[in-house]
Design an enzyme around this catalytic site. Structure first.
Site, PDB file in Angstrom:
ATOM      1  N   HIS A 168       0.853  -1.188   0.000  1.00 19.05           N
ATOM      2  CA  HIS A 168       0.000   0.000   0.000  1.00 19.05           C
ATOM      3  C   HIS A 168       0.890   1.239   0.000  1.00 19.05           C
ATOM      4  CE1 HIS A 168      -4.151  -1.678   1.316  1.00 19.05           C
ATOM      5  NE2 HIS A 168      -3.466  -2.597   0.678  1.00 19.05           N
TER       6      HIS A 168
ATOM      7  N   TYR B 257      -9.431   5.809   6.650  1.00 18.43           N
ATOM      8  CA  TYR B 257      -9.598   6.234   8.049  1.00 18.43           C
ATOM      9  C   TYR B 257     -10.595   7.381   8.024  1.00 18.43           C
ATOM     10  CZ  TYR B 257      -5.401   3.582   9.437  1.00 18.43           C
ATOM     11  OH  TYR B 257      -4.479   2.595   9.707  1.00 18.43           O
TER      12      TYR B 257
ATOM     13  N   PRO C  28      -4.897   0.759  18.257  1.00 19.29           N
ATOM     14  CA  PRO C  28      -4.634   0.227  16.917  1.00 19.29           C
ATOM     15  C   PRO C  28      -4.671   1.259  15.791  1.00 19.29           C
ATOM     16  CG  PRO C  28      -6.837  -0.391  17.664  1.00 19.29           C
ATOM     17  CD  PRO C  28      -6.167   0.291  18.808  1.00 19.29           C
TER      18      PRO C  28
ATOM     19  N   LYS D  12       0.686   0.256  14.849  1.00 20.04           N
ATOM     20  CA  LYS D  12       2.097   0.198  15.262  1.00 20.04           C
ATOM     21  C   LYS D  12       2.463  -1.003  16.133  1.00 20.04           C
ATOM     22  CE  LYS D  12       4.110   3.450  13.218  1.00 20.04           C
ATOM     23  NZ  LYS D  12       3.886   2.663  12.001  1.00 20.04           N
TER      24      LYS D  12
ATOM     25  N   TYR E 176       3.690   6.507   9.826  1.00 19.71           N
ATOM     26  CA  TYR E 176       2.887   5.340   9.447  1.00 19.71           C
ATOM     27  C   TYR E 176       3.756   4.272   8.776  1.00 19.71           C
ATOM     28  CZ  TYR E 176      -1.476   2.922   8.166  1.00 19.71           C
ATOM     29  OH  TYR E 176      -2.494   2.009   8.069  1.00 19.71           O
TER      30      TYR E 176
HETATM   31  C1  PHB Z   1      -6.333  -4.090  10.230  1.00 18.09           C
HETATM   32  O1  PHB Z   1      -6.369  -4.340   9.024  1.00 18.09           O
HETATM   33  O2  PHB Z   1      -6.685  -4.912  11.093  1.00 18.09           O
HETATM   34  C2  PHB Z   1      -5.875  -2.746  10.692  1.00 18.09           C
HETATM   35  C3  PHB Z   1      -5.321  -1.871   9.767  1.00 18.09           C
HETATM   36  C4  PHB Z   1      -4.916  -0.612  10.170  1.00 18.09           C
HETATM   37  C5  PHB Z   1      -5.058  -0.228  11.495  1.00 18.09           C
HETATM   38  C6  PHB Z   1      -5.601  -1.095  12.416  1.00 18.09           C
HETATM   39  C7  PHB Z   1      -6.006  -2.354  12.016  1.00 18.09           C
HETATM   40  O3  PHB Z   1      -4.683   1.025  11.866  1.00 18.09           O
END
Ligand code: PHB
Length: 398
Positions: free
Chosen positions: A80, A208, A299, A303, A391
Site C-alpha cells: 500500500h 480512516y 490500533p 504500530k 505510518y
Molecule cells: C487491520 O487491518 O486490522 C488494521 C489496519 C490498520 C489499522 C488497524 C487495524 O490502523
C-alpha cells in the site's frame, strides 16, 4: 500424570511467549548460533486463530524476508502506497511514496505468526506451546523458569537471559518490583467494534474516516473477506449487534459523495480494548521485556506488531554483541534505545486516535478544531509527511 520429577534443561536465552516477538527473536538468535527455548501458554492453534491487525512497516517486511523467515509477504501481501483520510464526506489521499518514498504491506499478523512458527519448526527450534504453571526465579542472577509441558512433564530451564515477550498480560512484566519501574497509562473513553465480513474490497487502500457519528476504518484481508472497524462504547457487547445494525454504522460514517462501503455477511465481530501503556525500563537484571509485555498502543496507527519487531531487532543486536565479543554496552542501552521508538509510536497512535475519533461530550469548539487539524494535515506537504513517515515507520536509529 504420575511422574513428579522436574527435568533440568539449560539454554542461553529463555523466551517467554511465541508471538511474533518471541519467535522472531528465537529465529534471529538461531541464525547467529545462539540457543534459545521458547515457552508459550497458548496452543499453536489458539494463536493462529486470533485476529490481529495487518499493517507491516517496510522495515518489518525487510526483516522477515532478509533474515530468511519467508518471502510469502511479498507474494501474498499487498503493498500500500498510501491511505485515505475521510471527513466531511470527502477523501484525501496521503501518498506515502511521494511524501517519504516508502510503502507499507497489508499482511495479517496471523500470517506473520504462521511464517515464523513454520521457519522455527523447519530449523529444529525448541518452541513449546500449551505450557502451564510457569514460575520464574533469579532474574537478577541466572534466570530459572519452571513449567509443565503439554504432556504434564515438569521442567526447569536455567539460562543466561530471560526475555519477556509474553504479551499484554505479561507475567514477566510483573516480576519487576514496583520501586524499580514506572507504568504509564492512558485510557480512552471509546473502543473499536471490529468485524470480518464476506464482501469484495470497498477501496484499494485503507480509509480512516472521521465523521460526526464517530470513527470508522475500512481495511481488508483478501479478495473475498474484509476487515473493518467503527468507534463504539468500551462496554459494548458485540454479540447483541445484527448485521443490519453494523452496516448502518458504516453507512452513516463513510458513505457519501459516490462512495459506498460494500456489504456482506458479518462472519466475526468483537470489541477491541483501547489503551496506551508503557512500562519502563524494559530491563530488570538479566530479564528483558519486548513487545506488548512492555507497551501497548491503540490500533489507530497500526504500530503494535511493528514496535514488537523493532524491540526484537534491537535486543538481538545487543545479545549478539554480548555473545560474540563479550561487550555489554548494547544490552545496557537496550531499554533506552527501544523506548525512544516506543514513545514516538505512543505519540503517533495517540495523535491519530485523537484526530479521528469523537470524544463523548466534546464541545462545538473541539469538533471544529479537529476539522482544522485534519485540514492542516491534508493541505500541507509537511503535515502529511509527518503522518507518512510515522505510518511507514521511522528509520532505525544508528
Ligand atoms: C487491520 O487491518 O486490522 C488494521 C489496519 C490498520 C489499522 C488497524 C487495524 O490502523
Amino acid at each position: 500424570m504420575t511422574h513428579h520429577q522436574t527435568a533440568p534443561l539449560s539454554t542461553q536465552v529463555t523466551i517467554m511467549g511465541a508471538g511474533p516477538a518471541g519467535l522472531m527473536l528465537s529465529h534471529l538468535l538461531a541464525q547467529a548460533g545462539i540457543e534459545s527455548i521458547v515457552l508459550e501458554i497458548r496452543s499453536h492453534q489458539q494463536i493462529a486463530e486470533t485476529v490481529r491487525a495487518g499493517i507491516l512497516e517496510h522495515e518489518t517486511v525487510n526483516l522477515l524476508v532478509d533474515s530468511g523467515v519467508s518471502d510469502r509477504v511479498l507474494r501474498e501481501g499487498d503493498r500500500h502506497d498510501g491511505i485515505e483520510l475521510r471527513y466531511n464526506g470527502e477523501s484525501h489521499r496521503i501518498d506515502f511514496q511521494t511524501l517519504v518514498g516508502e510503502s507499507v504491506w497489508l499482511y495479517p499478523q496471523t500470517d506473520v505468526f504462521l511464517d515464523l512458527a513454520a521457519r522455527r519448526e523447519a530449523d529444529g527450534g525448541d518452541v513449546r506451546y500449551s505450557v502451564s504453571e510457569t514460575e520464574v526465579d533469579d532474574v537478577l542472577g541466572r534466570p530459572r523458569v519452571r513449567f509443565t509441558d503439554a504432556s504434564g512433564q515438569r521442567f526447569e530451564i536455567t539460562s543466561d537471559f530471560l526475555v519477556g515477550a509474553d504479551g499484554s498480560r505479561s507475567q514477566c512484566r510483573r516480576l519487576v518490583p514496583e520501586a524499580e519501574r514506572t507504568q504509564y497509562f492512558h485510557e480512552y473513553p471509546f473502543a473499536w467494534f471490529g468485524i470480518l465480513a464476506e464482501a469484495p474490497r470497498s477501496s484499494d487502500e485503507l480509509i480512516y474516516a472521521n465523521s460526526e457519528h464517530g470513527f470508522a476504518l475500512i481495511s481488508q484481508r483478501t479478495e473475498t473477506v474484509q476487515r473493518m472497524y467503527f468507534q463504539c462504547d468500551p462496554t459494548e457487547d458485540a454479540s447483541t449487534w445484527s448485521d443490519e445494525q453494523i452496516w448502518e454504522q458504516f453507512r452513516l460514517r463513510v458513505n457519501g459523495n459516490g462512495f459506498a462501503v460494500k456489504e456482506g455477511p458479518v462472519i466475526e465481530k468483537m470489541v477491541l480494548p483501547f489503551r496506551s501503556f508503557v512500562q519502563a525500563p524494559m530491563r530488570y537484571g538479566n530479564m528483558f521485556l519486548a513487545g506488548d509485555s512492555a507497551h501497548t498502543v491503540p490500533p489507530t496507527g497500526a504500530k503494535g506488531l511493528n514496535l514488537a519487531v523493532q524491540d526484537v531487532k534491537v535486543l538481538f543486536e545487543a545479545l549478539d554483541a554480548h555473545y560474540s565479543s563479550g561487550t555489554s554496552a548494547l544490552l545496557d542501552g537496550y531499554s533506552e534505545r527501544a523506548l525512544d521508538r516506543v514513545w514516538k509510536a505512543q505519540h503517533f497512535s495517540y495523535w491519530m486516535t485523537s484526530m479521528l475519533h469523537q470524544l463523548p461530550g466534546a464541545s462545538e469548539f473541539e469538533r471544529a478544531r479537529q476539522l482544522g487539524e485534519l485540514n492542516s494535515v491534508v493541505s500541507s506537504r509537511h503535515g502529511s509527511a509527518y503522518l507518512a513517515e510515522a505510518y511507514t515507520g521511522w528509520p532505525a536509529r544508528g
